[in-house]
Design an enzyme around this catalytic site. Structure first.
Site, PDB file in Angstrom:
ATOM      1  CE  LYS A 119      12.255   1.572  -3.236  1.00  0.00           C
ATOM      2  NZ  LYS A 119      12.305   1.164  -1.821  1.00  0.00           N
ATOM      3  N   GLY A 146       0.813  -1.211   0.000  1.00  0.00           N
ATOM      4  CA  GLY A 146       0.000   0.000   0.000  1.00  0.00           C
ATOM      5  C   GLY A 146       0.844   1.257   0.000  1.00  0.00           C
ATOM      6  CG  MET A 149       8.740   7.386  -7.497  1.00  0.00           C
ATOM      7  SD  MET A 149       7.164   7.437  -8.373  1.00  0.00           S
ATOM      8  CE  MET A 149       7.447   8.884  -9.411  1.00  0.00           C
ATOM      9  CB  SER A 150      10.698   4.485  -1.586  1.00  0.00           C
ATOM     10  OG  SER A 150      10.512   3.859  -0.322  1.00  0.00           O
ATOM     11  CD  GLN A 159      10.419  -7.339  -1.823  1.00  0.00           C
ATOM     12  OE1 GLN A 159      10.345  -7.060  -0.641  1.00  0.00           O
ATOM     13  NE2 GLN A 159       9.662  -6.745  -2.743  1.00  0.00           N
ATOM     14  N   GLY A 162       8.901  -4.540  -8.443  1.00  0.00           N
ATOM     15  CA  GLY A 162       9.805  -3.484  -8.888  1.00  0.00           C
ATOM     16  C   GLY A 162      11.270  -3.823  -8.619  1.00  0.00           C
ATOM     17  CG  LEU A 182      -0.817   1.639  -3.711  1.00  0.00           C
ATOM     18  CD1 LEU A 182      -1.981   1.172  -4.589  1.00  0.00           C
ATOM     19  CD2 LEU A 182       0.274   0.591  -3.668  1.00  0.00           C
ATOM     20  CG  HIS A 192       3.255   0.853  -5.399  1.00  0.00           C
ATOM     21  ND1 HIS A 192       3.489   1.926  -4.565  1.00  0.00           N
ATOM     22  CD2 HIS A 192       3.829  -0.221  -4.795  1.00  0.00           C
ATOM     23  CE1 HIS A 192       4.153   1.510  -3.492  1.00  0.00           C
ATOM     24  NE2 HIS A 192       4.386   0.218  -3.609  1.00  0.00           N
TER      25      HIS A 192
END
Lengths: 292, 292
Positions: free
Chosen positions: A159, A41, A194-195, A163, A157, A43, A47
């Site tokens: 980013k 979430g 973006m984060s 992960q 992503g 977002l 996203h």
């Protein structure tokens, strides 16, 4: 009415495993393919880029929103992690998402829950050293989401590059029948990745953090042209310290696929960094492709 | 030709994930349901009872034979565990099995494999204390088999009762869309639970081991009638020691579902034991149902 003035139709919200399985089964029964975009979430456009990519890969797109307690250590930001389901739903609808899956913590981890997943290999080192709880928690929740929805494809992503590699690893190891796709990092105009955690940055900090990406890009360019690795990594540390970053968790060069440490750029590599600016722990990474 | 004199048709043998997925997809395409019976081979009538039960639960039955290195500790019997694929295939065909899935160790755990599963709850204590590697290895291989085949249902024997409860636990926790069915233990005429490891028993030992089951049955009867738990468990230990069992790993009363220790029989419980006779570690268990 022009498309631009059409109000987005309300996004169906699925709350339970039964809900999401029924929705996916209905689509599959009609011969449609399904993509899943797992998120926590809060977002942003990054996203939404995942959702738009998912739309190109499948007929229907479900985005999940679940702040997963299993991947936060007790001292981390689970409680203050930003939550805005109504805002998220509106953004997802505008990006062409077909359903929002927002399960409850109790639904995901009911009393008696007793199973854990651990991943070695790409989960070792980097963020795995500083957030030892994280990748096991990610593996657990992503495995559950994959097996609840059984989508054809899921999109993540780059980013969160480590992960992504961890997810590829356990998805393959456990034979989960879901294709995992990565999407290049979406950035602000000044280069900042973006984060959702950028919201933790104070105004004076926000202007300084793009130096993280700039220094990684410059370093990747130098490495691709054959510069000596240790010297380049030291230079990155110097630049971001000078920009005002406090603790630097790591700046490392790794193999792009296995994430094993590499001492020279002989095949595709990845330059990854994590550093603190005030209360925000920022991570970023860039590809390093050998010249010629 | 009468059915009894018909030679069993040769059993198709599947070796890879691609093979088993193609076979299951073909059956499903024809509207058929599929059951999986995971085994480690060295098949006996207990396994064949699982296959016959599976036939009642689904249209097609696959039995897997895989001696899973992940669930053996280095000092255990992985190397000497009995293997007889041709004999197993003939038995499976005669029991009405439709395909044998016999993957390779390298196919199941290729280089770079880096994922592990751990289970708490029902995996704690009992065999989990004496074979700490086992249930993680079972969880890993069963998860993989389930996700490779995605059967509608899988059938396991209650002889490995703790294993059955562990499999139910992680299957539910990970949202694996497979129904898990248990089948009561199949026994020799004298009550000994059928087990591939019974082959380790010398002739003189074989006549003494049924005392394990007999003592458990007598104890379960006493417990159901309200006898004091500690006294009953001590009596079982005495009886099986007297029968010639050496090390007694455990004799314990547990909740039938959660496997939590219980001090009195107020709801369905299970009496479980593990003890060594010569080179064979035998396990057995019986239900304990409160009277009235």
């Amino acid at each position: 009415m022009t498309p631009a003035s059409q109000p987005a139709r309300p996004l169906p919200v699925l709350r339970s495993v039964e809900d999401i399985r029924a929705q996916v089964a209905a689509w599959r029964g009609g011969g449609l393919t399904v993509a899943l975009v797992p998120t926590m979430g809060a977002l942003h456009d990054g996203h939404l880029a995942l959702v738009r990519r998912a739309r190109m890969l499948a007929d229907r797109v479900i985005a999940s929103v679940f702040v997963n307690p299993a991947q936060f250590a007790p001292h981390e930001d689970f409680d203050r992690y930003p939550r805005d389901e109504a805002g998220d739903a509106a953004k997802l609808a505008s990006a062409g998402c077909d359903a929002l899956y927002a399960p409850t913590v109790r639904g995901m981890y009911p009393p008696g829950f007793a199973t854990a997943i651990s991943v070695g290999g790409p989960a070792e080192g980097l963020c795995g050293s500083f957030r030892p709880q994280m990748f096991g928690g990610v593996a657990l929740v992503v495995t559950k989401l994959f097996l609840q929805a059984l989508p054809d494809v899921a999109v993540f992503g780059e980013k969160d590059y480590q992960q992504l590699m961890v997810i590829r690893r356990f998805t393959r190891d456990l034979d989960i029948p879901v294709r995992v796709e990565g999407l290049p990092t979406v950035r602000e105009e000044d280069g900042l990745a973006m984060s959702s955690r950028n919201a933790y940055l104070a105004a004076g900090e926000r202007t300084r953090v793009p130096e993280l990406y700039r220094s990684l890009i410059a370093a990747a360019d130098a490495l691709a042209r054959g510069a000596e690795v240790d010297g380049v990594l030291t230079a990155v540390r110097g630049r971001i310290a000078e920009a005002g970053f406090g603790t630097i968790d790591y700046v490392e060069l790794r193999d792009a696929e296995t994430l094993e440490p590499v001492a020279a750029v002989e095949r595709p590599a990845r330059l990854l960094a994590a550093a603190w600016m005030g209360k925000a722990r920022l991570i970023d990474n860039v590809p390093v492709v050998p010249a010629g």
